[in-house]
Design an enzyme around this catalytic site. Structure first.
Site, PDB file in Angstrom:
ATOM      1  N   ARG A 181       0.829  -1.189   0.000  1.00 59.55           N
ATOM      2  CA  ARG A 181       0.000   0.000   0.000  1.00 59.55           C
ATOM      3  C   ARG A 181       0.872   1.251   0.000  1.00 59.55           C
ATOM      4  O   ARG A 181       1.927   1.293   0.619  1.00 59.55           O
ATOM      5  CB  ARG A 181      -0.900   0.031   1.242  1.00 59.55           C
ATOM      6  CG  ARG A 181      -2.132  -0.857   1.101  1.00 59.55           C
ATOM      7  CD  ARG A 181      -3.040  -0.754   2.302  1.00 59.55           C
ATOM      8  NE  ARG A 181      -2.441  -1.340   3.481  1.00 59.55           N
ATOM      9  CZ  ARG A 181      -1.895  -0.662   4.465  1.00 59.55           C
ATOM     10  NH1 ARG A 181      -1.882   0.664   4.436  1.00 59.55           N
ATOM     11  NH2 ARG A 181      -1.366  -1.283   5.497  1.00 59.55           N
ATOM     12  N   ASP A 235      -9.506  -9.918   8.663  1.00 61.23           N
ATOM     13  CA  ASP A 235      -9.008  -8.560   8.413  1.00 61.23           C
ATOM     14  C   ASP A 235      -9.993  -7.441   8.749  1.00 61.23           C
ATOM     15  O   ASP A 235      -9.588  -6.415   9.250  1.00 61.23           O
ATOM     16  CB  ASP A 235      -8.573  -8.434   6.946  1.00 61.23           C
ATOM     17  CG  ASP A 235      -7.659  -7.248   6.694  1.00 61.23           C
ATOM     18  OD1 ASP A 235      -6.841  -6.931   7.578  1.00 61.23           O
ATOM     19  OD2 ASP A 235      -7.772  -6.628   5.624  1.00 61.23           O
ATOM     20  N   SER A 249      -1.507  -4.098  10.159  1.00 58.50           N
ATOM     21  CA  SER A 249      -1.253  -5.016   9.059  1.00 58.50           C
ATOM     22  C   SER A 249       0.010  -5.824   9.316  1.00 58.50           C
ATOM     23  O   SER A 249       1.021  -5.285   9.766  1.00 58.50           O
ATOM     24  CB  SER A 249      -1.061  -4.239   7.753  1.00 58.50           C
ATOM     25  OG  SER A 249      -2.216  -3.518   7.457  1.00 58.50           O
ATOM     26  N   LYS A 276      -9.607  -2.248   1.722  1.00 58.34           N
ATOM     27  CA  LYS A 276      -9.321  -1.112   2.605  1.00 58.34           C
ATOM     28  C   LYS A 276     -10.076   0.148   2.171  1.00 58.34           C
ATOM     29  O   LYS A 276     -10.527   0.915   3.000  1.00 58.34           O
ATOM     30  CB  LYS A 276      -7.827  -0.821   2.628  1.00 58.34           C
ATOM     31  CG  LYS A 276      -6.949  -2.025   2.910  1.00 58.34           C
ATOM     32  CD  LYS A 276      -7.144  -2.597   4.279  1.00 58.34           C
ATOM     33  CE  LYS A 276      -6.140  -3.725   4.513  1.00 58.34           C
ATOM     34  NZ  LYS A 276      -6.276  -4.356   5.815  1.00 58.34           N
ATOM     35  N   HIS A 286     -10.705  -2.599  11.480  1.00 58.51           N
ATOM     36  CA  HIS A 286      -9.616  -3.428  10.964  1.00 58.51           C
ATOM     37  C   HIS A 286      -9.410  -4.588  11.938  1.00 58.51           C
ATOM     38  O   HIS A 286      -8.423  -4.636  12.665  1.00 58.51           O
ATOM     39  CB  HIS A 286      -8.362  -2.548  10.866  1.00 58.51           C
ATOM     40  CG  HIS A 286      -7.233  -3.153  10.104  1.00 58.51           C
ATOM     41  ND1 HIS A 286      -5.926  -2.780  10.288  1.00 58.51           N
ATOM     42  CD2 HIS A 286      -7.218  -4.117   9.146  1.00 58.51           C
ATOM     43  CE1 HIS A 286      -5.150  -3.479   9.470  1.00 58.51           C
ATOM     44  NE2 HIS A 286      -5.900  -4.297   8.779  1.00 58.51           N
ATOM     45  N   TYR A 308      -1.538  -3.595  -6.946  1.00 59.54           N
ATOM     46  CA  TYR A 308      -1.276  -4.477  -5.809  1.00 59.54           C
ATOM     47  C   TYR A 308      -2.255  -4.297  -4.651  1.00 59.54           C
ATOM     48  O   TYR A 308      -2.514  -3.180  -4.196  1.00 59.54           O
ATOM     49  CB  TYR A 308       0.147  -4.246  -5.280  1.00 59.54           C
ATOM     50  CG  TYR A 308       0.675  -5.441  -4.505  1.00 59.54           C
ATOM     51  CD1 TYR A 308       1.246  -6.523  -5.176  1.00 59.54           C
ATOM     52  CD2 TYR A 308       0.563  -5.519  -3.125  1.00 59.54           C
ATOM     53  CE1 TYR A 308       1.713  -7.626  -4.478  1.00 59.54           C
ATOM     54  CE2 TYR A 308       1.028  -6.617  -2.422  1.00 59.54           C
ATOM     55  CZ  TYR A 308       1.602  -7.671  -3.112  1.00 59.54           C
ATOM     56  OH  TYR A 308       2.056  -8.765  -2.417  1.00 59.54           O
ATOM     57  N   ARG A 320       1.807 -12.327  -0.809  1.00 67.69           N
ATOM     58  CA  ARG A 320       0.466 -12.660  -0.318  1.00 67.69           C
ATOM     59  C   ARG A 320      -0.116 -13.885  -1.006  1.00 67.69           C
ATOM     60  O   ARG A 320       0.240 -14.209  -2.132  1.00 67.69           O
ATOM     61  CB  ARG A 320      -0.471 -11.482  -0.577  1.00 67.69           C
ATOM     62  CG  ARG A 320      -0.062 -10.181   0.109  1.00 67.69           C
ATOM     63  CD  ARG A 320      -0.650 -10.091   1.484  1.00 67.69           C
ATOM     64  NE  ARG A 320      -0.187  -8.910   2.211  1.00 67.69           N
ATOM     65  CZ  ARG A 320      -0.801  -8.427   3.301  1.00 67.69           C
ATOM     66  NH1 ARG A 320      -1.887  -9.001   3.749  1.00 67.69           N
ATOM     67  NH2 ARG A 320      -0.321  -7.386   3.930  1.00 67.69           N
ATOM     68  N   CYS A 328       0.676  -8.268  11.493  1.00 66.77           N
ATOM     69  CA  CYS A 328       1.037  -8.571  12.886  1.00 66.77           C
ATOM     70  C   CYS A 328       0.445  -9.909  13.318  1.00 66.77           C
ATOM     71  O   CYS A 328       0.297 -10.173  14.513  1.00 66.77           O
ATOM     72  CB  CYS A 328       0.559  -7.486  13.829  1.00 66.77           C
ATOM     73  SG  CYS A 328       1.618  -6.042  13.864  1.00 66.77           S
TER      74      CYS A 328
HETATM   75  O1  SAT Z   1      -3.945  -3.294   2.380  1.00 64.55           O
HETATM   76  S1  SAT Z   1      -3.650  -4.640   1.949  1.00 64.55           S
HETATM   77  O2  SAT Z   1      -4.880  -5.265   1.542  1.00 64.55           O
HETATM   78  O3  SAT Z   1      -2.697  -4.612   0.825  1.00 64.55           O
HETATM   79  C1  SAT Z   1      -3.003  -5.567   3.219  1.00 64.55           C
HETATM   80  C2  SAT Z   1      -2.905  -4.887   4.526  1.00 64.55           C
HETATM   81  O4  SAT Z   1      -2.216  -3.880   4.665  1.00 64.55           O
HETATM   82  O5  SAT Z   1      -3.535  -5.367   5.480  1.00 64.55           O
HETATM   83 MN    MN Z   2      -5.235  -5.527   7.065  1.00 60.39          MN
END
Ligand code: SAT
Ligand code: MN
Length: 575
Positions: A62, A272, A247, A205, A225, A196, A362, A249
């Site tokens: 990101r 998520d 993200s 997101k 989140h 990506y 991923r 973790c």
């Molecule tokens: O934002 S992503 O979907 O690329 C993954 C993340 O940061 O949790």
């Molecule tokens: Mn995430």
């Protein structure tokens, strides 16, 4: 309205043709074949119906510095977001998107976020020129049909690389210039230049969190989140927990935890994002708006997450992992040593000392593939949440687990979250950054108002979930993790479960209750080290409180809620 919008985007972007997606298996396979032909996908010999993709090395995570909240009023984006005037941004986008799909197909993806027939489900349309995105969205969201009667959050995405006549495409088209723009008032998303993850799969997101949090504020619910998991005790009693971590973790590992304690088990609703509403009975109910997992591959192993390993045996897209000569995938952590003849994520022969897989590599896989997918995972009513957990990645200071004394102090725990940076976003790895509620890059409005929204949810009639903070990542003087984590985390979950039941004592500390003891049967841990995990070091934490107050005041000023400031003073006074 929708047809008109699609037409206007077609006129602007000038694609060769338009394809309205139906989400069928046939469509997926046709696109996967096309991606194979273009060199974006390599079909894996070792995994059925699975594909391997390598992104451009400049397009791997990101891009927070190029992510914007374009609210009418600058104040409403708040101090934690990049802001641009919506008119200015629209002008910039018109420029960028003009003719940007030349030589490409414009795909229109109508999709739902949330279970079928749920009052909480919302709808989106993503227009994209990336067939990789279409295949990923087919896994990550529920593709539906366009229905002029429904309200859709509109999203436009382009990789930003038009093709001249006869020009050959590259395997991963993208543009050095990237913009991820959100219009919270118009409920629109425009994303340019990246193919990506969260930059390009707009349901995730962009919609479910940034636009979602704004809608949630307006409508009185929560877009968070957070993973959602069900935890069952040996008597068969079950409770659901939602947990926020920054993200990368270990949310996916926790959401699919394999219990090391006999009789305890976990089932997964999501890894998520959680959309949560209070029901008529006053309890909080959560749905997972997503339909799949976009999980971090490196570190995923038989030890850390055997469930995920099973889940990705087939029907999976892998991006930026390493590729074996047998036609399989590999990443750091999967086995002790890399297999012979490995090709790294950049497409070069693997060299010792370098990363075989990118740290933010991923897997993309449907939640239907999850062997412990919760039986109520698609229940339109959602699952009742009894506990909320906030966790960060902190080498020092934060205890393994603390239970907040009340809702307000729990909200403060969320606001106080900070974490060492991971590879999910651009930035210096390991730097400590404040990440309130793990929402820093995902809150679509002023974060001070977001804190207030959390506080306002508490009413007399509601049964508020208990709030906990956890930290799996504490290190000793030698720099080793004290807590073994993964499946052993169930010991902490057991303590939380029993606290909810009222059958477990808590030791009072300045921050909240910590365990008197944990169930450590069968666990190899030094008792002295374990005790350290429950310690709230008054002097060190006093300093943390001062730092926090400074951060809150300088960042949020007037909009930092009075009640949270008072709660912080209570923490401070108790130290
Ligand atoms: O934002 S992503 O979907 O690329 C993954 C993340 O940061 O949790
Ligand atoms: Mn995430």
């Amino acid at each position: 309205m929708i047809k008109q919008f699609i037409n206007s985007i077609q006129t602007l972007c000038e694609p060769d043709r338009v394809h309205i997606c139906d989400g069928s298996e046939e469509e997926f396979h046709a696109l996967a074949q096309l991606l194979e032909k273009q060199g974006t996908f390599v079909r894996l010999q070792k995994r059925e119906n699975s594909f391997y993709a390598r992104s451009d090395p400049s397009d791997v995570a990101r891009v927070e510095s190029r992510t914007f909240i374009c609210s009418e009023n600058r104040e409403n984006a708040g101090p934690t977001n990049n802001w641009k005037d919506p008119k200015e941004m629209k002008a910039l986008l018109e420029n960028l998107f003009k003719g940007c799909m030349k030589g490409r197909v414009m795909y229109v993806i109508p999709y739902a976020m949330g279970p079928k027939n749920s009052p909480y489900t919302k709808f989106g349309i993503e227009i994209t020129d990336s067939p990789y995105v279409v295949c990923s969205m087919k896994i990550m969201a529920r593709i539906i049909q366009i229905d002029e009667g429904k309200e859709f959050v509109l999203g436009v995405h382009s990789v930003g690389m038009p093709l001249k006549e006869g020009e050959k495409d590259v395997p991963w088209p993208c543009n050095q210039e990237k913009v991820i723009a959100h219009f919270p008032e118009a409920k629109e998303i425009w994303s340019y230049g990246s193919g990506y993850g969260g930059n390009a799969l707009l349901g995730k997101k962009c919609f479910a969190l940034r636009i979602g949090s704004k809608i949630a504020k307006e409508e009185g619910w929560l877009a968070e989140h957070m993973l959602i998991m069900g935890l069952t005790n040996p008597e068969g009693k079950k409770k659901y927990i939602a947990a926020a971590f920054p993200s990368s973790c270990g949310k996916t590992n926790l959401a699919m935890l394999t219990s090391s304690l006999k009789g305890w088990s976990v089932e997964c609703v999501g890894d998520d994002i959680a959309w949560m509403h209070f029901g008529k009975d006053g309890r909080l109910y959560a749905v997972n708006p997503e339909n799949g997992f976009f999980g971090v591959a490196p570190g995923t192993s038989e030890k850390s997450n055997p469930i995920a390993m099973k889940m990705i045996e087939k029907d999976t897209i892998f991006t930026n992992v390493a590729y074996t000569k047998e036609g399989d995938v590999w990443w750091e952590g999967m086995s002790e040593t890399p297999p012979e003849g490995l090709i790294d994520w950049r497409g070069n022969p693997y060299k010792k000392g370098e990363k075989a897989a990118h740290l933010n590599a991923r897997f993309t896989v449907s939640k239907k593939r999850c062997p412990i997918y919760d039986p109520l995972g698609d229940d339109p009513r959602g699952v009742p949440i009894d506990a909320i957990i906030f966790g960060g990645r902190r080498a020092a200071l934060l205890p393994l687990v603390v239970e907040a004394y009340d809702w307000t102090e729990g909200v403060l725990m969320g606001a106080a979250l900070s974490s060492e940076m991971t590879a999910a976003a651009e930035g210096a790895l390991g730097d400590l950054r404040h990440d309130p509620f793990a929402m820093l890059p995902f809150c679509g409005y002023h974060m001070g108002d977001y804190f207030q929204h959390w506080l306002d949810l508490e009413t007399q009639e509601r049964k508020m979930p208990k709030i906990f903070s956890v930290n799996w990542f504490r290190k000793n003087e030698k720099g080793d993790y004290i807590w073994s984590g993964f499946g052993e985390n169930v010991r902490v979950l057991k303590w939380i479960f029993n606290r909810l039941e009222g059958s477990e004592v808590g030791v009072k500390t300045a921050l909240g209750f910590v365990p008197h003891e944990l169930d450590t049967t069968g666990l190899k841990i030094d008792e002295k080290e374990l005790k350290k995990l429950f310690l709230v070091d008054s002097a060190a934490y006093s300093k943390e409180c001062k730092d926090l107050l400074g951060y809150f005041q300088t960042t949020f000023g007037e909009r930092f809620p009075r009640n949270l400031k008072d709660a912080l003073t209570r923490w401070q006074d108790r130290m």
